[in-house]
Design a protein around this motif. Structure first.
Motif, short mmCIF file in Angstrom:
data_model
loop_
_atom_site.label_atom_id
_atom_site.label_comp_id
_atom_site.label_asym_id
_atom_site.label_seq_id
_atom_site.Cartn_x
_atom_site.Cartn_y
_atom_site.Cartn_z
N GLU A 18 0.83 -1.21 0.00
CA GLU A 18 0.00 0.00 0.00
C GLU A 18 0.86 1.26 0.00
OE1 GLU A 18 -2.52 1.79 3.54
OE2 GLU A 18 -3.66 0.19 2.52
N THR A 19 1.88 1.27 0.85
CA THR A 19 2.77 2.43 0.94
C THR A 19 3.52 2.66 -0.37
OG1 THR A 19 3.06 2.08 3.31
CG2 THR A 19 4.70 3.44 2.18
N GLN A 22 1.15 4.02 -2.99
CA GLN A 22 0.80 5.41 -2.71
C GLN A 22 1.92 6.36 -3.07
OE1 GLN A 22 -0.27 5.31 1.45
NE2 GLN A 22 -2.41 4.78 1.05
#
Length: 339
Positions: A18-19, A22
């Motif tokens: 996810e990081t 993003q």
């Protein structure tokens, strides 16, 4: 960057993916496709297995690899050697459980690690994987680290986290205390109030690791928190405050708990009895990681976010935490003893 994550759909792997997404990285996930397969539709997904099914990785290149699912050194060896010339950098998620001789606090990255004889490793290869990992988790992680370092040498990054907590934590250890404080009433608090505890929010760990990967950092880092010393009393009071609980902490003597069959860590997560002589286990030195930019969100944020995730769970059996009836019985005996 083009980042390959081995794993990437459970807990730390989930937040690493996810990081990275993003932050605009091109992410490829390699796993068996069994856990949360619908996560991250924007990521490329390759299906395979660490146990001899690495074909999907062949003929490809990436800037960096993050290995979140390496537990057996012979499997890590296969992936690291296959990717040696296909990736510029390899991050291996190890564990603070690698350390041996846990009597003294302040363990840093140069502390002695567990060892397994070659004959024992060969024996473990013939065992069920889950049994082998359960019996020798820390020592096997040491051997995994060594396989990564052999294949990638000065292009490798080894992360040794302590207890990882937060949303999607399937171990139920930190979660036990969050849920128990929310329930309120008399809460059995174990042993010494001033006993030190450590853990790290999975999101803080993931964000820091991705930054290290971007910087092509190398070497070995302990990674646990918080930055300042945290006692069991401060932790439990912090949980109580964060959830707005009326809980009353009842501190029960270690010897009394052990005499009533209350086990450290499994029944009382984050508590290790003094008599086990493991003062170093929850007092790991993460100074090197702090100097490399590791930061921590407030405990209250971790508690509230964990509780919010817990509200949506339907799990009936927990992996850790004291049975409510046993807690009640122990507290009743403790109060009778005090009369």
């Amino acid at each position: 960057m083009k980042i390959l994550i081995l794993g990437g759909t459970r807990f730390l792997g989930r937040f690493l993916a996810e990081t990275a997404l993003q932050k605009g990285h091109e992410v490829t996930l390699f796993n068996r496709g069994k856990s949360n397969p619908n996560l991250f539709p924007e990521a490329e997904k390759l299906t395979g297995d660490r146990d001899g099914q690495l074909e999907a990785l062949k003929g490809r290149t990436w800037d960096a690899v993050i290995d979140t699912s390496g537990y057996l050194p012979w499997q890590v060896k296969d992936s690291a050697e296959l990717l040696r010339d296909a990736a510029g950098h390899y991050t291996f998620i190890s564990s603070a459980s690698v350390y041996a001789e846990l009597e003294e606090p302040g363990i840093d990255e140069n502390h002695a690690v567990g060892q397994l004889a070659a004959e024992k490793v060969e024996e473990l290869k013939g065992m069920d994987a889950a049994q082998a990992i359960g019996a020798h988790y820390g020592e096997l992680k040491v051997l995994c680290e060594q396989e990564v370092e052999r294949a990638f040498s000065e292009r490798s990054l080894i992360i040794r986290p302590g207890l990882i907590v937060g949303p999607y934590d399937f171990t139920d250890r930190f979660n036990y205390w969050v849920n128990r404080m929310k329930k309120g009433g008399e809460v059995l608090a174990p042993g010494r109030r001033d006993k030190e505890v450590q853990f790290i929010d999975v999101r803080d760990l993931a964000e820091w690791i991705v930054k290290l990967v971007e910087d092509q950092e190398t070497g070995t880092f302990n990674a646990t928190g918080p930055e300042a010393k945290l006692t069991m009393e401060q932790f439990l009071e912090g949980c109580k405050s964060a959830v707005g609980s009326d809980a009353e902490l009842v501190w029960v003597d270690e010897h009394f708990l052990l005499g009533h069959g209350v086990a450290g860590w499994s029944d009382m997560p984050l508590w290790i009895p003094d008599e086990e002589n493991m003062a170093g286990f929850l007092t790991v030195d993460s100074g090197k990681a702090l100097r490399a930019g590791l930061t921590f969100r407030p405990l209250s944020d971790t508690v509230r976010d964990t509780l919010a995730w817990e509200a949506a769970r339907t799990v009936s059996e927990r992996k850790a935490g004291l049975d409510p009836q046993k807690e009640k019985a122990v507290l009743e005996d403790w109060k009778e003893r005090a009369l």
